[in-house]
Design a protein around this motif. Structure first.
Motif, PDB file in Angstrom:
ATOM      1  N   GLU A  69       0.825  -1.205   0.000  1.00  0.00           N
ATOM      2  CA  GLU A  69       0.000   0.000   0.000  1.00  0.00           C
ATOM      3  C   GLU A  69       0.861   1.257   0.000  1.00  0.00           C
ATOM      4  N   ALA A  70       2.014   1.190   0.673  1.00  0.00           N
ATOM      5  CA  ALA A  70       2.901   2.357   0.710  1.00  0.00           C
ATOM      6  C   ALA A  70       3.414   2.702  -0.683  1.00  0.00           C
ATOM      7  N   LEU A  71       3.531   1.674  -1.531  1.00  0.00           N
ATOM      8  CA  LEU A  71       4.002   1.906  -2.889  1.00  0.00           C
ATOM      9  C   LEU A  71       2.959   2.611  -3.746  1.00  0.00           C
ATOM     10  N   ASN A  72       1.737   2.741  -3.217  1.00  0.00           N
ATOM     11  CA  ASN A  72       0.695   3.426  -3.977  1.00  0.00           C
ATOM     12  C   ASN A  72       1.067   4.875  -4.273  1.00  0.00           C
ATOM     13  N   LYS A  73       1.956   5.435  -3.447  1.00  0.00           N
ATOM     14  CA  LYS A  73       2.346   6.831  -3.621  1.00  0.00           C
ATOM     15  C   LYS A  73       3.267   7.006  -4.822  1.00  0.00           C
ATOM     16  N   THR A  74       3.793   5.887  -5.335  1.00  0.00           N
ATOM     17  CA  THR A  74       4.660   5.974  -6.500  1.00  0.00           C
ATOM     18  C   THR A  74       3.811   5.988  -7.764  1.00  0.00           C
ATOM     19  N   THR A  75       4.381   6.488  -8.842  1.00  0.00           N
ATOM     20  CA  THR A  75       3.676   6.481 -10.119  1.00  0.00           C
ATOM     21  C   THR A  75       3.929   5.162 -10.829  1.00  0.00           C
ATOM     22  N   ASN A  76       3.042   4.821 -11.771  1.00  0.00           N
ATOM     23  CA  ASN A  76       3.191   3.616 -12.583  1.00  0.00           C
ATOM     24  C   ASN A  76       3.337   2.357 -11.729  1.00  0.00           C
TER      25      ASN A  76
ATOM     26  N   ALA B 285      -2.500   0.369 -10.998  1.00  0.00           N
ATOM     27  CA  ALA B 285      -3.229   0.868  -9.833  1.00  0.00           C
ATOM     28  C   ALA B 285      -3.416   2.374  -9.924  1.00  0.00           C
ATOM     29  N   ASP B 286      -4.565   2.838  -9.437  1.00  0.00           N
ATOM     30  CA  ASP B 286      -4.797   4.275  -9.354  1.00  0.00           C
ATOM     31  C   ASP B 286      -4.691   4.702  -7.894  1.00  0.00           C
ATOM     32  N   LYS B 287      -5.235   5.853  -7.558  1.00  0.00           N
ATOM     33  CA  LYS B 287      -5.107   6.385  -6.203  1.00  0.00           C
ATOM     34  C   LYS B 287      -5.832   5.540  -5.157  1.00  0.00           C
ATOM     35  N   SER B 288      -6.723   4.648  -5.594  1.00  0.00           N
ATOM     36  CA  SER B 288      -7.456   3.818  -4.635  1.00  0.00           C
ATOM     37  C   SER B 288      -6.572   2.747  -4.010  1.00  0.00           C
ATOM     38  N   GLY B 289      -5.412   2.467  -4.621  1.00  0.00           N
ATOM     39  CA  GLY B 289      -4.451   1.581  -3.980  1.00  0.00           C
ATOM     40  C   GLY B 289      -4.327   0.204  -4.594  1.00  0.00           C
ATOM     41  N   ALA B 290      -3.295  -0.513  -4.130  1.00  0.00           N
ATOM     42  CA  ALA B 290      -2.971  -1.829  -4.668  1.00  0.00           C
ATOM     43  C   ALA B 290      -4.030  -2.866  -4.338  1.00  0.00           C
ATOM     44  N   THR B 291      -4.604  -2.792  -3.138  1.00  0.00           N
ATOM     45  CA  THR B 291      -5.601  -3.788  -2.743  1.00  0.00           C
ATOM     46  C   THR B 291      -6.853  -3.692  -3.598  1.00  0.00           C
ATOM     47  N   ILE B 292      -7.329  -2.466  -3.814  1.00  0.00           N
ATOM     48  CA  ILE B 292      -8.504  -2.271  -4.670  1.00  0.00           C
ATOM     49  C   ILE B 292      -8.189  -2.706  -6.096  1.00  0.00           C
TER      50      ILE B 292
END
Length: 305
Positions: A162-169, A199-206
């Motif tokens: 989830e922390a990686l969600n802040k990265t692009t691509n 993944a978009d801003k909703s995160g890896a889990t979504i």
């Protein structure tokens, strides 16, 4: 070797990543007791058995050796504080947590990934510890990711993802496995690939849940199997291991990871990852890969039992 450094041996044991549990029971007066333990292992499916280890020097030794049963609570990633509470000398550990009496009598903690309420099957003396073998009488499991522990520190693979969600691509892929076969799709260039989604801003889990839904399979999201950076394509990749139920996929097909099939996977990093998965799946021991598309490290995790 006549002498073996206990501290060094303990550190070596600690390189093996485990889950974190709280073992609970009650004393002869009915008072609840519990302690944090990562020495937990499934033993048998028929009959359903598991084991935990307890030091002979533990303050819980007398109560546990006289108990009719115990419970194993597998902590979720957000329960580090629960682990710390039951690892320290606290007057009333249970005052700091939410719990209830289990069907077989032992305390069951709220919010855990899974719990097993056991009767005492056997106690085995083993050096400076005893092995408590429990027969699972009742159990339950949730979808909450489990808390990990290695090298003296907590490990949170899902939280890391989830922390990686802040990265692009950020690209999420799924190793959807059923009966030793993996779902592979056409990559549009004459080769094979894993199902994946950006993944978009909703995160890896979504993103993972959406990816699984697109396959039309009732697959269960599993643990993070690989995290690697693809510098050439400037993207982060996370692959999750998932178990599929019955039914036909909306796209692709399930394939045995033979040498011929692996040779058709166009992305070398994915081919290497799936070759590792095929080897690990054959023996039931998995690792988590962290690195880039060409090199990295695999950290061992518990076997599938």
């Amino acid at each position: 070797m006549d002498y073996m450094d206990p501290r060094g041996l303990r550190d070596a044991f600690g390189t093996f990543m485990t889950g974190v549990t709280v073992v609970t029971s009650h004393d002869k007066n009915g008072n609840p007791l519990g302690f944090t333990a990562n020495s937990f292992t499934s033993v048998s499916l028929e009959p359903p058995l598991l084991l935990v280890c307890l030091a002979n020097s533990s303050s819980n030794y007398e109560a546990l050796t006289q108990a009719e049963g115990f419970a194993v609570n597998i902590l979720a990633e957000d329960q580090k504080d629960v682990s710390n509470t039951f690892a320290r000398k606290v007057d009333d550990r249970f005052a700091a947590v939410s719990w209830k009496k289990g069907p077989h009598g032992s305390p069951i903690l709220s919010g855990v990934s899974a719990w097993f309420d056991c009767s005492m099957h056997k106690i085995v003396e083993a050096g400076d510890h005893i092995i408590l073998i429990g027969k699972v009488e009742v159990y339950d499991a949730s979808t909450a990711p489990g808390l990990g522990y290695a090298n003296g520190a907590y490990v949170t693979p899902s939280a890391t993802a989830e922390a990686l969600n802040k990265t692009t691509n950020l690209v999420v892929s799924a190793i959807i496995e059923r009966a030793d076969e993996v779902l592979l799709i056409d990559d549009g260039q004459g080769g094979l690939a894993l199902p994946e989604i950006t993944a978009d801003k909703s995160g890896a889990t979504i993103a993972l849940n959406n990816l699984i839904a697109s396959t039309g399979l009732g697959a269960q999201p599993g643990f993070v199997y690989s995290i690697f950076e693809d510098a050439e394509r400037e993207r982060q990749n996370i692959s999750f291991l998932c178990k599929a139920g019955d039914g036909l996929p909306n796209l692709g097909s399930f394939e045995k990871l033979t040498e011929q099939v692996l040779s058709q996977i166009s992305d070398p990093a994915v081919a290497s990852m799936l070759e590792r998965f095929a080897n690990e799946n054959s023996i039931g021991n998995y690792g988590v890969y962290v690195g880039n598309e060409t090199s990295g490290k695999v950290r061992a995790v518990n076997s599938k039992g």
